[in-house]
Design a protein around this motif. Structure first.
Motif, PDB file in Angstrom:
ATOM      1  N   CYS A 101     -41.674  38.049-158.263  1.00 29.53           N
ATOM      2  CA  CYS A 101     -42.322  38.398-156.998  1.00 29.53           C
ATOM      3  C   CYS A 101     -42.608  39.887-157.088  1.00 29.53           C
ATOM      4  O   CYS A 101     -41.828  40.634-157.661  1.00 29.53           O
ATOM      5  N   SER A 150     -44.248  42.321-154.231  1.00 31.53           N
ATOM      6  CA  SER A 150     -44.961  42.453-152.951  1.00 31.53           C
ATOM      7  C   SER A 150     -45.870  41.239-152.776  1.00 31.53           C
ATOM      8  O   SER A 150     -47.056  41.371-152.479  1.00 31.53           O
ATOM      9  N   GLY A 151     -45.336  40.067-153.005  1.00 34.02           N
ATOM     10  CA  GLY A 151     -46.166  38.862-153.075  1.00 34.02           C
ATOM     11  C   GLY A 151     -46.505  38.619-154.526  1.00 34.02           C
ATOM     12  O   GLY A 151     -45.635  38.606-155.402  1.00 34.02           O
ATOM     13  N   ASP A 199     -32.993  36.149-148.676  1.00 32.96           N
ATOM     14  CA  ASP A 199     -33.937  37.215-149.043  1.00 32.96           C
ATOM     15  C   ASP A 199     -33.320  38.590-148.795  1.00 32.96           C
ATOM     16  O   ASP A 199     -32.103  38.740-148.589  1.00 32.96           O
ATOM     17  N   ASP A 200     -34.147  39.585-148.791  1.00 28.04           N
ATOM     18  CA  ASP A 200     -33.784  41.004-148.674  1.00 28.04           C
ATOM     19  C   ASP A 200     -32.855  41.249-147.479  1.00 28.04           C
ATOM     20  O   ASP A 200     -33.057  40.683-146.406  1.00 28.04           O
ATOM     21  N   TRP A 249     -32.181  37.103-153.374  1.00 27.23           N
ATOM     22  CA  TRP A 249     -33.243  38.108-153.598  1.00 27.23           C
ATOM     23  C   TRP A 249     -32.653  39.366-154.211  1.00 27.23           C
ATOM     24  O   TRP A 249     -31.592  39.839-153.784  1.00 27.23           O
ATOM     25  N   ASP A 271     -47.626  37.184-150.346  1.00 26.22           N
ATOM     26  CA  ASP A 271     -46.892  37.292-149.089  1.00 26.22           C
ATOM     27  C   ASP A 271     -47.690  36.675-147.949  1.00 26.22           C
ATOM     28  O   ASP A 271     -47.162  36.522-146.849  1.00 26.22           O
ATOM     29  N   ASN A 317     -41.512  46.080-155.430  1.00 26.29           N
ATOM     30  CA  ASN A 317     -42.378  46.342-154.286  1.00 26.29           C
ATOM     31  C   ASN A 317     -43.106  47.668-154.253  1.00 26.29           C
ATOM     32  O   ASN A 317     -43.435  48.156-153.173  1.00 26.29           O
ATOM     33  N   ASP A 344     -37.848  40.744-157.059  1.00 30.81           N
ATOM     34  CA  ASP A 344     -38.960  41.421-156.389  1.00 30.81           C
ATOM     35  C   ASP A 344     -39.248  42.781-157.037  1.00 30.81           C
ATOM     36  O   ASP A 344     -38.436  43.306-157.816  1.00 30.81           O
ATOM     37  N   LYS A 389     -34.734  35.540-156.756  1.00 29.59           N
ATOM     38  CA  LYS A 389     -36.087  35.963-156.384  1.00 29.59           C
ATOM     39  C   LYS A 389     -36.151  37.436-156.761  1.00 29.59           C
ATOM     40  O   LYS A 389     -35.530  38.272-156.114  1.00 29.59           O
ATOM     41  N   TRP A 404     -36.940  34.875-145.600  1.00 26.18           N
ATOM     42  CA  TRP A 404     -37.639  36.115-145.232  1.00 26.18           C
ATOM     43  C   TRP A 404     -38.372  36.000-143.893  1.00 26.18           C
ATOM     44  O   TRP A 404     -38.034  36.657-142.921  1.00 26.18           O
ATOM     45  N   TRP A 447     -44.191  34.169-157.126  1.00 26.71           N
ATOM     46  CA  TRP A 447     -44.490  34.118-155.690  1.00 26.71           C
ATOM     47  C   TRP A 447     -45.952  34.511-155.568  1.00 26.71           C
ATOM     48  O   TRP A 447     -46.344  35.616-155.940  1.00 26.71           O
ATOM     49  N   ARG A 470     -43.350  52.153-149.792  1.00 26.76           N
ATOM     50  CA  ARG A 470     -42.386  51.331-149.057  1.00 26.76           C
ATOM     51  C   ARG A 470     -41.022  52.037-149.034  1.00 26.76           C
ATOM     52  O   ARG A 470     -39.988  51.436-149.245  1.00 26.76           O
TER      53      ARG A 470
END
Ligand code: DGJ
Length: 727
Positions: A504, A506-507, A348-349, A393, A526, A462, A460, A458, A318, A523, A425
């Motif tokens: 995870c 957003s962190g 990642d993303d 991710w 961030d 968000n 996520d 991972k 990331w 995670w 987001r």
């Protein structure tokens, strides 16, 4: 757990485990009451338990209810309790107050040890008038954690609306201070302390995920309780959706900690024969916060799926490349990662659909033809040939309005009705409780896990769930969504048992014991600025053991704060967790890579200790310095860090105590490279190392814990490591 066994008395239950005792009064008409939750009381005879019950019975007082107030784990007005009710609900406006009567009790005792027996108590009750059934399950785990949950069932043929089910644990009058947590993106788990005064302190979370601002762990303790001292009683709600955690004190001398799911209006309408089960509420007692944490850590380590392999050094793409995914660049990153000793490479993303930025394509879980014309194979082949595991991710619960999925199924987006909630987001939430949406996501993830050698997801999440309704019913859907995500994780894990999953959000927005029942690490944040991370990691660790905490070395200049830190501070901070790198190391200087390699070698050497030992935190009085470490379970060795988070009024800071060692044993203490020299420039300014660091020193554990050692003077935002070995 073994078969049901005899208890000292049928109406009084005394459970003991790992220095904790729970005494439950199951007698009379009301629901179970906790007579004692806290320090071990030793062996108690039947007569003593009865005497304890008599000794703790409240007298009635003038101009209040005539009967003595009985506060059960699910408190009821019908038992005289006028604080927060255990069950809040109604049947078309009636049956608003419950009066449960116990109909049966089951006891299951665990293996007995000299310290006592853990065990489980299941209490069945009914309110014949309100036509409700209740089952309470109360456990004392082998690690000395209390955990409880309730199931409320509707026995009538009309709907019963459940608005809240609050479970409680009492704390004694000695608990006069509260600690809980707040936070936001990039600053998770920030501690806040308040006095535990009369009234209700309630922490509500309505973000549809565990949340940055959740109470996390709500602790009540004796005056000035700290890491190593004071009595502490703490609760945690094991739930990844909306929840409420509270501390309540009344003039009846009742003080309790409580929690439950926060149900939105109309969210839990029980039809005939339906039931609702609360999340588990966990309670931990300890002398000092470290003892509280040790119970949570041991409990998590006892999970059947707790990672047993060494936690691999991660390289995550990331902050190295963001959305700029290019095969050659990523191969180069993987080569550099392998050369410094990394063991897992996480893409990642940005690898799917039209996802070239954060505005589109969530939901289109197909590898992008545009940037991966030959699929992910060329990258996964390269990565695995380097003997790195491959991780990917995903963000399965989300959908962009600009996505093929949303264009095909606009009605799969969670919404309060026809109107969409505001984007966050740039994204919306996919209604996973909808069977077609669930089947699509399960199918896509399953296909990816089948096609590629993915060892790690991972996972996520968000955005907050805002106005998260189910379009099929028009009703609030956070509860259903939370359970659907749990189901999805469980299903994928059973289909792909070897795959590890990181939570995870957003962190660190989804860290709780509910998600950790089905994931392998969190995670933490961030923000990988090492200074911020010292705080965030310390407090994440109050619940989560280090091996489950993702801790990465970031770039020399932090991407989220703009602060610069030398590698030793960044790596020495990431050491205390599941170590990784989140930095474009293809741009690092050869000396930096060499130093990083040394840190990775140290992490590999220390991970058996870091990931199985007891986390300890000294109560160092100087706010500019922190001392924390990990002591082996058998007390044979330890590693500590002395961290300067700022400049100090003291110069040097004074003696640092090393807690947690065997008081009788003699230990050798020496600085541990790399990072044992405060700073090259320090000597020019007369900042010398303490005398003992030259040769190391040998001292008994009691001396190290009580008298301590002179701490080196450090520049702010620097740390040193100490290695401690039993002689
Ligand atoms: C938020 C995560 O916390 C980051 O680590 C990164 O994965 C981004 N999402 C990607 O969108």
């Amino acid at each position: 757990m073994s078969a049901p066994s005899l208890m000292p008395s049928p109406d009084l239950v005394h459970l003991r485990a790992a220095g904790t005792a729970l005494v439950l009064d199951l007698s009379a008409d009301t629901l179970p009451r906790v007579l004692h939750w806290g320090a071990d009381l030793g062996n108690l005879s039947d007569a003593h338990l009865r005497a304890l019950r008599l000794a703790s019975r409240r007298q009635s007082i003038g101009f209040s209810v005539d009967q003595p107030v009985e506060v059960s784990v699910l408190p009821e007005q019908s038992a005289g309790w006028l604080g927060t009710p255990g069950l809040v609900g109604h049947r078309g406006g009636a049956d608003f107050s419950s009066a449960f009567r116990v109909t049966g009790t089951e006891l299951t005792a665990g293996e007995g040890t000299p310290e006592g027996r853990p065990g489980t108590v299941v209490v069945h009750a009914r309110d014949a008038v309100a036509a409700l059934a209740l089952t309470l399950t109360i456990e004392l785990t082998p690690e000395g954690l209390v955990r409880q949950r309730a199931t409320v069932g509707n026995l009538a043929d009309t709907p019963f609306a459940v608005d809240a089910v609050n479970l409680t644990l009492p704390v004694p009058p000695a608990a006069v201070e509260l600690l809980d947590f707040t936070g936001h993106h990039l600053r998770e788990r920030s501690p806040q302390r308040t006095a535990f005064t009369q009234g209700l302190r309630v922490r509500e979370n309505r973000t549809g995920r565990t949340g940055f601002d959740s109470a996390y762990v709500l602790a009540a303790g004796s005056q000035g309780f700290g890491n190593c001292g004071g009595e502490v009683w703490a609760v945690h709600t094991a739930w990844s959706g909306n929840h409420r955690t509270f501390a309540e004190r009344t003039f009846h001398s009742v003080a309790l900690l409580g929690s439950g799911e926060l149900l939105l209006s109309g969210e839990m309408l029980l039809g005939p024969g339906d039931s609702y089960t609360t999340p588990w509420q966990y309670g931990a007692y300890g002398r000092g916060l470290d003892e509280v944490s040790a119970r949570f850590h041991r409990h998590l380590r006892a999970r059947p799926h707790h990672p047993s392999s060494p936690r691999p050094v991660v390289v995550n793409t990331w902050e190295a490349v963001y959305f700029d995914q290019d095969l050659d660049r990523l191969k180069q990153l993987a080569d550099t990662a392998a050369a410094v000793g990394a063991e897992r490479f996480v893409l990642d993303d940005g690898w799917f659909g039209a996802r070239r930025d954060d505005r589109r394509a969530l939901g289109d879980w197909y590898v992008s033809d545009e940037i991966w014309p030959k699929g992910l194979g060329p990258l996964t082949d390269h990565v695995t040939a380097l003997r790195l595991e491959f991780g990917l991710w995903v963000e399965p619960e989300m959908i962009n309005e600009d996505s093929d999925l949303a264009r095909a199924h606009p009605d799969w987006i969670m919404a309060p009705g026809a109107r969409l909630p505001g984007a966050a987001r740039n994204q919306q939430v996919l209604d996973l409780a909808r069977p077609e949406a669930y089947a699509y996501i399960l199918g896509r993830l399953d296909a990816l896990l089948t096609e590629y050698p993915i060892a790690y997801l991972k996972w996520d999440h968000n955005r907050d769930l805002v106005e998260a309704g189910r379009r099929t019913t028009g009703r609030a859907g956070v509860h259903d969504q939370t359970l659907a995500v749990y189901r999805l994780l469980d299903e994928l894990r059973s289909r792909h048992p070897g795959v590890e999953i990181e939570s995870c959000s957003s962190g660190g927005g989804r860290v709780d014991l509910g998600i950790l029942e089905r994931t392998d690490r969190v995670w933490v944040s961030d923000c990988i600025d090492a200074l911020e991370r010292q705080q965030i990691q310390r407090w994440t660790n109050v619940l989560v053991p280090l091996e489950l905490m993702g801790t990465h070395v970031g770039s020399p200049v932090s991407h989220t704060t703009g602060r610069s830190h030398p590698l030793d501070f960044r790596a020495g901070t990431a050491l205390f967790g599941h170590f990784g790198i989140e930095w474009d190391i293809t741009s690092a200087a050869p000396e930096e890579l060499e130093r990083l390699k040394q840190w990775i070698a140290l992490y590999k050497e220390l991970r058996p200790l870091l990931h199985s030992g007891t986390a300890v935190h000294a109560d160092h009085a100087d706010p500019a310095y922190q001392v924390h470490g990990v002591v082996a379970e058998d007390l044979s060795e330890a590693v500590y860090a002395l961290v300067a988070t700022g400049t100090s009024e003291l110069y040097p800071t004074g003696a640092m105590r090393l807690p947690g060692l065997d008081a009788e044993a003699v230990y050798r203490v020496r600085p541990q490279a790399p990072g044992d020299i405060p700073d090259g420039n320090a000597h020019n300014w007369g900042m010398h190392l303490p005398w003992w660091t030259e040769e190391g020193v040998e001292l008994p554990g009691a001396v190290l814990a009580e008298a301590g050692l002179q701490a080196p003077a450090l520049h702010p935002e620097r740390l040193v490591l100490l290695r401690v070995t039993r002689v």
